[in-house]
Design a protein around this motif. Sequence first.
Motif, short mmCIF file in Angstrom:
data_model
loop_
_atom_site.label_atom_id
_atom_site.label_comp_id
_atom_site.label_asym_id
_atom_site.label_seq_id
_atom_site.Cartn_x
_atom_site.Cartn_y
_atom_site.Cartn_z
N SER A 132 23.30 32.17 61.03
CA SER A 132 21.91 32.24 61.26
C SER A 132 21.63 33.06 62.74
CB SER A 132 21.25 30.78 61.81
OG SER A 132 21.83 30.30 62.96
N ALA A 133 20.49 33.55 62.94
CA ALA A 133 20.21 34.20 63.98
C ALA A 133 20.80 33.40 65.52
CB ALA A 133 18.82 34.64 64.46
N ASN A 134 20.20 32.03 65.20
CA ASN A 134 20.59 31.18 66.46
C ASN A 134 21.96 30.87 66.64
OD1 ASN A 134 19.41 28.92 68.13
ND2 ASN A 134 20.76 27.44 66.77
N THR A 135 22.77 30.94 65.59
CA THR A 135 24.19 31.02 65.90
C THR A 135 24.56 32.05 66.70
OG1 THR A 135 24.52 29.31 63.96
CG2 THR A 135 26.44 30.37 64.74
N ALA A 136 24.07 33.33 66.09
CA ALA A 136 24.62 34.54 66.75
C ALA A 136 24.34 34.53 68.16
CB ALA A 136 24.10 35.60 65.93
N PHE A 137 23.09 34.10 68.56
CA PHE A 137 22.62 34.06 69.94
C PHE A 137 23.57 33.12 70.43
CE2 PHE A 137 18.30 35.83 68.64
CZ PHE A 137 18.39 36.94 69.40
N ASN A 138 23.89 31.88 70.08
CA ASN A 138 24.90 31.06 70.63
C ASN A 138 26.34 31.62 71.15
OD1 ASN A 138 23.69 28.55 71.59
ND2 ASN A 138 23.11 28.48 69.37
N ILE A 139 26.85 32.50 70.01
CA ILE A 139 27.96 33.18 70.18
C ILE A 139 27.87 34.22 71.38
CG2 ILE A 139 29.53 34.85 69.03
CD1 ILE A 139 28.85 33.42 66.70
N PHE A 140 26.81 35.11 71.58
CA PHE A 140 26.61 35.88 72.55
C PHE A 140 26.66 35.27 73.71
CE2 PHE A 140 23.38 37.83 75.42
CZ PHE A 140 24.09 39.12 75.47
N VAL A 141 25.84 34.06 73.98
CA VAL A 141 25.66 33.69 75.19
C VAL A 141 27.13 32.88 75.70
CG1 VAL A 141 24.85 31.20 76.51
CG2 VAL A 141 23.42 32.89 74.97
N ASN A 142 27.76 32.40 74.57
CA ASN A 142 29.20 32.04 74.85
C ASN A 142 30.12 33.03 75.58
OD1 ASN A 142 29.22 29.25 74.45
ND2 ASN A 142 29.02 29.56 72.49
N ALA A 143 30.11 34.28 74.73
CA ALA A 143 30.64 35.31 75.33
C ALA A 143 30.60 35.85 76.55
CB ALA A 143 30.55 36.35 74.21
N VAL A 144 29.07 35.86 76.83
CA VAL A 144 28.87 36.26 78.24
C VAL A 144 29.21 35.38 79.28
CG1 VAL A 144 26.68 36.79 79.83
CG2 VAL A 144 26.78 37.71 77.48
N VAL A 145 28.98 34.00 79.27
CA VAL A 145 29.56 33.21 80.14
C VAL A 145 31.17 33.15 79.96
CG1 VAL A 145 29.70 30.61 80.68
CG2 VAL A 145 27.38 31.71 79.80
N ARG A 146 31.75 33.17 78.97
CA ARG A 146 33.29 33.24 78.95
C ARG A 146 33.68 34.39 79.97
NH1 ARG A 146 34.07 32.78 73.89
NH2 ARG A 146 34.37 35.08 73.62
#
Length: 98
Positions: free
Chosen positions: A28-42
């Motif tokens: 989902s788009a929600n999952t994609a945004f969560n993956i993006f946020v995790n990548a930015v934080v990591r």
Amino acid sequence: MAQSAVTVRIDSEMKSQFDKLCEQFGMSANTAFNIFVNAVVRSRSIPFSIRANKTETPSALDLFMQQRKAAESSEEPELTLDEINAEIRAAREERRQP
């Protein structure tokens, strides 16, 4: 872990293209945004370059391909689908606990 909602305003056509791409990726788009946020934080950085030298607005596919290329060349370890699912399960379990 407590959850927070984020509201993002984007062009309707761009959202439609993004939703279709996410569906092709099996998420989902929600999952994609969560993956993006995790990548930015990591990585403590935006996982793709931002520049203003292009005269036309890039398509969602162009942006995705830029992000994919940056991820492939990154030294940060990629999350596997199993790792992403494990993070989601852990977050859900934390939410269930009083």
